[in-house]
Enzyme design. Structure first.
Site, short mmCIF file in Angstrom:
data_model
loop_
_atom_site.label_atom_id
_atom_site.label_comp_id
_atom_site.label_asym_id
_atom_site.label_seq_id
_atom_site.Cartn_x
_atom_site.Cartn_y
_atom_site.Cartn_z
N ARG A 110 -36.42 45.56 7.29
CA ARG A 110 -36.43 44.81 6.01
C ARG A 110 -37.54 45.27 5.06
O ARG A 110 -38.01 44.51 4.23
CB ARG A 110 -36.56 43.29 6.26
N LYS A 132 -36.27 52.90 -8.20
CA LYS A 132 -34.84 52.89 -7.91
C LYS A 132 -34.59 53.77 -6.70
O LYS A 132 -34.96 54.95 -6.70
CB LYS A 132 -34.04 53.43 -9.10
N GLU A 174 -35.38 65.43 -19.04
CA GLU A 174 -35.86 64.05 -18.97
C GLU A 174 -37.20 63.91 -19.73
O GLU A 174 -37.47 62.87 -20.34
CB GLU A 174 -36.01 63.59 -17.52
N LYS A 213 -42.30 56.76 -18.82
CA LYS A 213 -41.49 56.01 -17.85
C LYS A 213 -42.32 54.91 -17.18
O LYS A 213 -41.82 53.80 -16.95
CB LYS A 213 -40.89 56.94 -16.80
N GLU A 223 -34.37 46.54 -15.11
CA GLU A 223 -33.42 46.92 -16.17
C GLU A 223 -32.70 45.72 -16.79
O GLU A 223 -31.49 45.67 -16.90
CB GLU A 223 -32.41 47.94 -15.63
N ARG A 227 -35.51 49.11 -20.03
CA ARG A 227 -35.30 50.24 -19.09
C ARG A 227 -33.99 50.97 -19.39
O ARG A 227 -33.87 52.17 -19.11
CB ARG A 227 -35.33 49.74 -17.64
N ASN A 231 -31.71 55.68 -20.46
CA ASN A 231 -30.39 56.30 -20.30
C ASN A 231 -29.92 57.01 -21.56
O ASN A 231 -28.75 57.37 -21.67
CB ASN A 231 -29.36 55.24 -19.89
N HIS A 234 -27.36 59.76 -21.33
CA HIS A 234 -26.80 59.74 -19.98
C HIS A 234 -25.35 59.26 -19.93
O HIS A 234 -24.67 59.49 -18.92
CB HIS A 234 -27.65 58.86 -19.06
N HIS A 238 -23.26 61.54 -17.52
CA HIS A 238 -22.62 61.14 -16.25
C HIS A 238 -21.13 61.47 -16.28
O HIS A 238 -20.55 61.87 -15.26
CB HIS A 238 -22.82 59.64 -16.01
N HIS A 250 -27.38 67.70 -13.28
CA HIS A 250 -27.71 66.48 -14.02
C HIS A 250 -28.54 66.75 -15.29
O HIS A 250 -28.18 66.28 -16.37
CB HIS A 250 -28.45 65.49 -13.10
N1 GLY Z 1 -33.35 57.13 -14.35
C1 GLY Z 1 -33.34 55.96 -15.14
C2 GLY Z 1 -34.17 54.87 -14.56
O1 GLY Z 1 -34.98 55.10 -13.67
O2 GLY Z 1 -34.05 53.76 -14.98
#
Ligand code: GLY
Length: 351
Positions: A110, A132, A174, A213, A223, A227, A231, A234, A238, A250
């Site tokens: 956990r 993420k 990026e 970032k 997000e 956040r 994107n 993106h 994508h 990417h």
């Molecule tokens: N790659 C976009 C984010 O981390 O929110």
């Protein structure tokens, strides 16, 4: 060496500098090291020497490691090595390996401590910061995962020297994006000949791009708002990755997608920033794009995670550093897609 603080409920630092792999220290006594098989062997040996991991777990290269099967094998290795609850998982490698390692850390017992050692520009500027983590499903990318912030991120700039030039330029997308959405001083610096492994502008530019970032995820980890601005470019990127079955990497797809988003921004009354995105594509020299129809692109854009019950939404720019989220009428999407394809033709980027 530069140190960037990421705030929020679980704050941590991102260190950027040369030679960091040799000076690593973590407080946990039991460490598992996860890395992709295609890493230069020297990186793994240096981290093993510094951290003395109880177990080292190689995983398949690139997105091939981001599967439930690989995750299951990694969790079994952690259990087999008796990594305890106060142990740690360290992810070394590109964004795919660190996404997998982070999710293994989030789910094993956990949740155990997680540290990230990104070795690609894309991993440093984007994947390693912000918590993420996750794996893909056959149905789509990143459909299973967790927000599991690392305890620390170490970006050893020496590792970038082993990347092929095209992979370095891929990751620069990026950093350029962070310039467009937040810090325009990055734009000229990313395109400078001194922004390269060993170059005079590498460490400062990289650190400033990470700082963008870090600020965003400090204010909005999960997000709920800003956040989503990360994107920019993106939504089409994508779609291009999906339509070409990842024939376009990417960061290259983001280069293409940023130019489309700049065209949409201008069409909806924003400043004309297409000169910036065109200059980036000229510098990046992304993998040439095979024919993609508007209908195919739209099908995948409609599946974008910013889509809601009323349809697809785009991150656009009113001007430099002024992002916003909006719906775009289909006739505008279609017309700008056609203009975007003409621009790529003029830049000699279509196969
Ligand atoms: N790659 C976009 C984010 O981390 O929110």
């Amino acid at each position: 060496m530069r140190r960037i603080e990421v705030g929020g409920a679980q704050s941590y630092a991102v260190e950027v500098g040369a030679g960091l792999l040799d000076t690593l220290r973590v407080p946990e006594r039991h460490v598992a090291l996860i890395h992709p098989t295609d890493l230069p062997a020297g990186f793994v040996t240096r981290v093993q020497k510094a951290l003395q991991p109880a177990v080292t777990i190689p995983v398949p290269a690139r997105d091939d490691c981001k599967t439930l099967e690989v995750l299951s094998g990694v969790l079994s290795r952690l259990a087999g090595a008796n990594i305890p609850r106060d142990g740690a998982v360290v992810g070394l490698g590109g964004g795919a390996a660190t996404d997998l390692a982070g999710f293994a850390a989030a789910s094993y017992l956990r949740g155990v401590a997680f540290y990230t050692l990104p070795t690609t520009l894309l991993g440093m500027v984007d994947a390693a910061v912000g918590g993420k983590t996750g794996v893909n499903l056959p149905e789509g990318k990143n459909l299973v995962g967790a927000f599991w912030p690392p305890r620390a991120v170490w970006c050893d700039t020496d590792t970038l020297g082993t990347l092929p030039g095209a992979v370095f330029r891929e990751g620069a997308a990026e950093a350029f994006k962070h310039g467009l959405i937040s810090d325009p001083t990055l734009l000229d610096r990313v395109l400078s000949p001194d922004f390269r492994p060993g170059g005079a502008l590498l460490e400062g530019t990289l650190a400033d791009a990470i700082d963008v970032k870090a600020g965003v995820v400090t204010r909005d980890l999960t997000e709920r708002g800003e956040r989503a601005f990360l994107n920019f470019g993106h939504t089409l990127a994508h779609a291009l990755e999906a339509v070409t079955h990842h024939g376009v990497p990417h960061g290259d797809a983001v280069g293409y997608g940023m130019h489309y988003a700049a065209r949409l921004s201008r069409a909806l009354g924003g400043a004309d920033l297409t000169g910036h995105t065109r200059a980036f594509l000229t510098w990046q020299q992304p993998a040439p794009l095979p024919p993609v129809s508007f209908e195919d692109a739209l099908t995948f854009m409609a599946r974008d995670k910013k889509a809601d019950a009323d349809g697809v939404r785009f991150v656009l720019l009113r001007d430099l550093a002024q992002p916003y989220l909006t719906r775009v009428p289909e006739d505008v999407l279609r017309e700008e897609f056609s203009g975007w394809q003409q621009d790529l033709h003029d830049l000699n980027l279509l196969t």
